[in-house]
Design an enzyme around this catalytic site. Sequence first.
Site, PDB file in Angstrom:
ATOM      1  N   THR A 168       0.832  -1.198   0.000  1.00  0.00           N
ATOM      2  CA  THR A 168       0.000   0.000   0.000  1.00  0.00           C
ATOM      3  C   THR A 168       0.867   1.248   0.000  1.00  0.00           C
ATOM      4  OG1 THR A 168      -1.515   1.327   1.363  1.00  0.00           O
ATOM      5  CG2 THR A 168      -0.172  -0.284   2.511  1.00  0.00           C
ATOM      6  N   SER A 203      -1.267   3.725  10.464  1.00  0.00           N
ATOM      7  CA  SER A 203      -2.190   2.857  11.197  1.00  0.00           C
ATOM      8  C   SER A 203      -1.496   1.533  11.466  1.00  0.00           C
ATOM      9  CB  SER A 203      -3.472   2.611  10.394  1.00  0.00           C
ATOM     10  OG  SER A 203      -3.217   1.715   9.323  1.00  0.00           O
ATOM     11  N   TYR A 205      -2.648  -1.276  10.564  1.00  0.00           N
ATOM     12  CA  TYR A 205      -2.734  -2.005   9.296  1.00  0.00           C
ATOM     13  C   TYR A 205      -1.550  -1.663   8.402  1.00  0.00           C
ATOM     14  CZ  TYR A 205      -3.758  -2.198   4.328  1.00  0.00           C
ATOM     15  OH  TYR A 205      -3.652  -2.372   2.975  1.00  0.00           O
ATOM     16  N   HIS A 206      -1.304  -0.370   8.193  1.00  0.00           N
ATOM     17  CA  HIS A 206      -0.192   0.030   7.337  1.00  0.00           C
ATOM     18  C   HIS A 206       1.143  -0.446   7.903  1.00  0.00           C
ATOM     19  CE1 HIS A 206      -3.278   3.033   5.944  1.00  0.00           C
ATOM     20  NE2 HIS A 206      -2.799   2.596   4.783  1.00  0.00           N
ATOM     21  N   LYS A 209       1.866  -3.926   6.794  1.00  0.00           N
ATOM     22  CA  LYS A 209       2.373  -3.981   5.430  1.00  0.00           C
ATOM     23  C   LYS A 209       3.860  -3.653   5.390  1.00  0.00           C
ATOM     24  CE  LYS A 209      -1.424  -4.699   2.896  1.00  0.00           C
ATOM     25  NZ  LYS A 209      -1.572  -5.774   1.907  1.00  0.00           N
TER      26      LYS A 209
END
Length: 407
Positions: A168, A203, A205-206, A209
């Site tokens: 991302t 975040s 989530y990031h 990644k």
Amino acid sequence: MNQGGYERHEFRRAILKSIVEAQLLRVLVLGGDGYLGWPTALHLSDRGHETAVLDNFARRRYDEELGVQSLVAIEDLDVRAAAWKEVSGKEIPVFTGDLLDADFVYDVLRDFAPDAVVHFAEQRAAPYSMIDREHAVYTQHNNVVGTLNLLFAIAETNPDIHLVKLGTMGEYGTPNIDIEEGWLDVEHNGRKDRVLYPKRPGSFYHLSKVHDSHNMEFACRVWGLRATDLNQGVVYGQRTPQTALDPRLATRFDYDAVFGTVLNRFVIQAVLGLPLTVYGTGGQTRGLIDIRDTVECIRLAVENPAETGEFRVFNQMTESMSVKEIAELVAEHFPGPVQIEHLDNPRVEKPEHYYNVKHTGLIELGLKPHLLSDTLIESMFPVVEENKHRVEPDKMLPRVNWTRAKN
């Protein structure tokens, strides 16, 4: 044509046919039931690649947990696969299981023996990861451990498998310098080196990644694997040439405040006659890409694999706009009156920032981008108009606050 000429002609045809067939690959799409995984599998299958999908259906369970649904109704994966065979004559085998189950991952790689693995199988929403401790831990455990299991399975079953992983653009954050494609050449105290671009994600989530990217680079450098990391911008659109062939092939259209995108929210609000809700000043800038370009980028990456030992990074986006500019574009192209309203921003992010992203790699491989202004008129407004009876407006209201840690 005499007999000798005919035979030479047929021989050349046979040679050309073998060359074309030699380029066709066995591709396993992880997360193949998802918003992007399913149309990617169709796109690859349509191009002649022998394609299979794998999923644990976690994305459907998130809907049940949050009490939301896709704007466009979607069929079960088995129904989708059967519909594709009916429409195209091509089979897409379905593997059901979880990347957290290492034995299952090893078994599938040995069974299907892919040339390439396309990895979408992660919890993909930043707001979901920020709900509370439980969701943050789940996101990182699911994403990082699942990818680690996959890396070990590739290394031990067939190190030549090309891993194409969806990252991302959010990994980079919003640095005050140009964003390069994954790597940065630096000079420090008179010495030079090439390093992974510094990351400042926004975040949990990031962050997951970012951990994936470092693990993949390590596996390529130490084990000699080959991987392409696609740092993808915000994807918009719901139709591809393949999903448009039959309603049973449709993919998701998420609009809720946790999994929906800001663009989807704006389009729905415009169609329903509601104000477009911009968080903060709307100066936050994002990279964008049409869903048709996403599936094409993956095809290009699959058909042009990284070298042995190479960790290759492409920034997968075609345009960049601020949230305010996106709202203004929706208002400009919607055939009716539209108001724009500003709300307090529940996220922790800079209200205005520098944003200049290098994204030449996929263009050089042949990507011909679509533009958001065209897609709005061609498909996004019509899709919402057809399904507006399924909208629950309260689901678009912000539900997660970045500034508070919750157990």
